[in-house]
Design a protein around this motif. Sequence first.
Motif, PDB file in Angstrom:
ATOM      1  N   VAL A  23      10.276   1.882   4.273  1.00 29.00           N
ATOM      2  CA  VAL A  23       9.178   1.159   4.917  1.00 29.00           C
ATOM      3  C   VAL A  23       7.836   1.838   4.663  1.00 29.00           C
ATOM      4  CG1 VAL A  23      10.632   0.178   6.716  1.00 29.00           C
ATOM      5  CG2 VAL A  23       9.537   2.404   7.096  1.00 29.00           C
ATOM      6  N   ARG A  24       7.844   3.064   4.163  1.00 33.61           N
ATOM      7  CA  ARG A  24       6.598   3.775   3.895  1.00 33.61           C
ATOM      8  C   ARG A  24       6.055   3.497   2.502  1.00 33.61           C
ATOM      9  NH1 ARG A  24       5.431   7.278   7.916  1.00 33.61           N
ATOM     10  NH2 ARG A  24       7.129   7.754   9.372  1.00 33.61           N
ATOM     11  N   GLN A  25       6.822   2.777   1.700  1.00 36.78           N
ATOM     12  CA  GLN A  25       6.381   2.386   0.367  1.00 36.78           C
ATOM     13  C   GLN A  25       5.837   0.962   0.386  1.00 36.78           C
ATOM     14  OE1 GLN A  25       6.272   4.420  -2.351  1.00 36.78           O
ATOM     15  NE2 GLN A  25       6.922   6.020  -0.898  1.00 36.78           N
ATOM     16  N   PRO A  26       4.927   0.614  -0.532  1.00 32.94           N
ATOM     17  CA  PRO A  26       4.405  -0.766  -0.576  1.00 32.94           C
ATOM     18  C   PRO A  26       5.513  -1.768  -0.872  1.00 32.94           C
ATOM     19  CG  PRO A  26       3.037   0.728  -1.885  1.00 32.94           C
ATOM     20  CD  PRO A  26       4.274   1.494  -1.532  1.00 32.94           C
ATOM     21  N   TRP A  27       5.450  -2.914  -0.203  1.00 38.29           N
ATOM     22  CA  TRP A  27       6.381  -4.012  -0.445  1.00 38.29           C
ATOM     23  C   TRP A  27       5.606  -5.207  -0.980  1.00 38.29           C
ATOM     24  CZ3 TRP A  27       9.841  -4.419   4.589  1.00 38.29           C
ATOM     25  CH2 TRP A  27      10.660  -3.277   4.670  1.00 38.29           C
ATOM     26  N   LYS A  28       6.035  -5.740  -2.091  1.00 39.78           N
ATOM     27  CA  LYS A  28       5.407  -6.937  -2.635  1.00 39.78           C
ATOM     28  C   LYS A  28       5.632  -8.097  -1.662  1.00 39.78           C
ATOM     29  CE  LYS A  28       5.340  -9.905  -6.759  1.00 39.78           C
ATOM     30  NZ  LYS A  28       3.879  -9.842  -6.899  1.00 39.78           N
TER      31      LYS A  28
END
Length: 220
Positions: free
Chosen positions: A151-156
Motif C-alpha cells: 500500500v506504500r507503493q503507487p497504484w495505477k
Amino acid sequence: KEVADGLAPQMYIESDHPIFKETVDRVSDGQLRFVPPYLAAKDLVRYCLREVRINGDGTDRGRMGILHGMELDGALATAKNGMGTPHDLVCVCVAMLRAAGIPARPVIGIEKPVRGRKTFVTWAEFFLPDAGWIPFDPVDMRGRLGSLHDVRQPWKGFGTLDDLNRRMPLSYHFMPPRAVEAPQAPAVWGWDPRPGEAPAAEQRITFSITSRGAGVPDPE
C-alpha cells in the motif's frame, strides 16, 4: 462541513449497515486509527476488489437499444451476494470507506468512447484534508489485483486516472431527490412522474464531449 455528505448513507450506499463497520474492523484488525487514511483507504478498497465479482456491464439500454440508465443493486445487496455490476463495486468501495470514517462519494458520468456507443461510467473519490478529493477507479484497478501488494507503493488507477480528460462527471448521487419517483433504471437526468399524473413522454438527452487537446500533463 463541506464533506459531511461523504460520510452519510444514501440510496444504494447503505454505509450505516453493520456489515460494513464489522468488515472494516475485521480487515483492519482493529488498528484503523493507527494507519494514515490514505493507506487505510487502499487496504479497504483492495479488499472490496477481491471480494466482489463483476457481472455484466451495468448498462440498461431497453428494448430499443437506447441508453435508459444503470443496472445496480447497491452496496448492501452486493456485499451480501459477492457479485454485482461495475457500479455496484463502486458503491461497495464507497460504503466501506464511509464506514471507516473516510469521506467518500461515487462519481457518475459518461466517457468519450474510443469505439462503440456512449455509456455510463462510475468511479469514486475520497477526501483527505489539505489534499482534497482523491479519485480512484475500482473497475480499472480490479484487472491489476496481482500488483496491488504494497500500500506504500503507487497504484495505477488510485490517486491518478489517465483518462479523466475523456470523462464528463454528471452527479454524485445515483438517484434524484426523494420528492420525485425513481426511474426504472437509475439515471442522472430524469425520473418518472408520480402515479396518477399525466403519462410521461419519452425523453432523449444527448451529451457531447469536445476535445480541447491533451492539456498539461499531471506532475509526476
